[in-house]
Design a protein around this motif. Structure first.
Motif, short mmCIF file in Angstrom:
data_model
loop_
_atom_site.label_atom_id
_atom_site.label_comp_id
_atom_site.label_asym_id
_atom_site.label_seq_id
_atom_site.Cartn_x
_atom_site.Cartn_y
_atom_site.Cartn_z
N GLY A 177 3.06 2.74 7.81
CA GLY A 177 2.47 3.59 8.85
C GLY A 177 0.98 3.78 8.68
N ILE A 178 0.55 4.10 7.48
CA ILE A 178 -0.87 4.40 7.27
C ILE A 178 -1.73 3.14 7.35
N GLU A 179 -1.12 1.99 7.06
CA GLU A 179 -1.84 0.72 7.22
C GLU A 179 -1.96 0.31 8.68
N SER A 180 -1.14 0.87 9.55
CA SER A 180 -1.16 0.47 10.96
C SER A 180 -2.40 0.96 11.70
N TRP A 181 -3.05 2.02 11.20
CA TRP A 181 -4.18 2.60 11.93
C TRP A 181 -5.37 2.97 11.04
N PHE A 182 -5.19 3.00 9.72
CA PHE A 182 -6.19 3.60 8.85
C PHE A 182 -6.66 2.67 7.73
N LEU A 183 -5.75 2.08 7.01
CA LEU A 183 -6.09 1.36 5.79
C LEU A 183 -5.75 -0.12 5.89
N SER A 184 -6.44 -0.93 5.08
CA SER A 184 -6.06 -2.33 4.99
C SER A 184 -4.92 -2.50 3.99
N LYS A 185 -4.81 -1.58 3.02
CA LYS A 185 -3.74 -1.66 2.02
C LYS A 185 -3.47 -0.28 1.46
N ALA A 186 -2.19 0.05 1.31
CA ALA A 186 -1.77 1.30 0.67
C ALA A 186 -0.61 0.99 -0.26
N ILE A 187 -0.76 1.39 -1.51
CA ILE A 187 0.32 1.22 -2.49
C ILE A 187 0.67 2.59 -3.03
N TYR A 188 1.95 2.95 -2.91
CA TYR A 188 2.45 4.22 -3.43
C TYR A 188 3.37 3.92 -4.60
N THR A 189 3.17 4.65 -5.68
CA THR A 189 3.94 4.43 -6.90
C THR A 189 4.59 5.75 -7.32
N SER A 190 5.87 5.69 -7.63
CA SER A 190 6.61 6.88 -8.06
C SER A 190 6.13 7.32 -9.44
N PRO A 191 6.48 8.55 -9.86
CA PRO A 191 6.11 8.98 -11.22
C PRO A 191 6.68 8.07 -12.31
N GLU A 192 7.75 7.35 -11.99
CA GLU A 192 8.35 6.40 -12.94
C GLU A 192 7.71 5.02 -12.85
N ASN A 193 6.60 4.93 -12.10
CA ASN A 193 5.83 3.70 -11.94
C ASN A 193 6.55 2.63 -11.10
N HIS A 194 7.42 3.06 -10.20
CA HIS A 194 8.12 2.16 -9.27
C HIS A 194 7.29 2.09 -7.98
N VAL A 195 6.92 0.89 -7.57
CA VAL A 195 6.16 0.72 -6.33
C VAL A 195 7.10 0.93 -5.15
N ARG A 196 6.75 1.85 -4.29
CA ARG A 196 7.59 2.14 -3.14
C ARG A 196 7.51 1.01 -2.11
#
Length: 171
Positions: A31-50
């Motif tokens: 969603g955030i890449e659709s209008w705002f960013l070229s890339k977004a990476i979210y990582t959980s506290p356990e270091n799992h990439v969402r």
């Protein structure tokens, strides 16, 4: 906020869409890449990439990259109710909250950036820079959701222009 100050600002905009669609635009990498960013990476506290379609969670970390800016923004998700509110760290020491409220046939989006340092450099770069930036990006979000167009510059490379972030209105 009854007076203006350099330690915070608020931006509001009505957008004709659903709260669910608007929250998707803020709460997922897709969603955030659709209008705002070229890339977004979210990582959980356990270091799992969402997954790009997975909603962010409290204590997730993020790395954001923009079109036409070589830097990265790193921060964390401080709060979310997974419905109409999200808060994240931003610009090193600041916080940004986004609230969504149904108002007749539109959603009122209220963005607040606060805990802005009040030294002269922060007044210019964070308060003025981010305030101008969010004004554009919220207008871009409205154009995207209501009309299916993006206003940010994607054709011309502005990264080699030293003051591009202060001079171009559609950075």
């Amino acid at each position: 906020m009854s007076t203006l100050s350099f330690d915070q600002f608020t931006k509001k905009i009505y957008i004709k869409t659903t709260i669910e669609k608007l929250f998707w635009c803020w709460g997922t990498a897709e969603g955030i890449e659709s209008w705002f960013l070229s890339k977004a990476i979210y990582t959980s506290p356990e270091n799992h990439v969402r997954n790009v379609s997975e909603y962010v969670q409290v204590n997730d970390n993020y790395v954001w990259e923009w079109h036409n800016w070589d830097g990265q923004e790193k921060g964390s998700i401080l709060q979310t109710n997974k419905l109409n509110f999200i808060e994240f760290s931003f610009a090193e020491s600041c916080k940004v909250s986004v609230r969504l409220a149904q108002k007749d046939n539109a959603v009122l989006l209220t963005l607040r950036q606060y805990d802005i340092p009040t030294d002269e450099k922060s007044k210019l770069n964070i308060h003025c820079g981010c305030s101008n930036g969010w004004t554009f990006w919220l207008a871009n979000l409205k154009a995207y959701l209501e009309h299916g167009i993006l206003l940010n510059e994607r054709e011309f490379d502005l990264t080699k222009i030293p003051l591009a972030g202060f001079e171009f209105v559609n950075m």
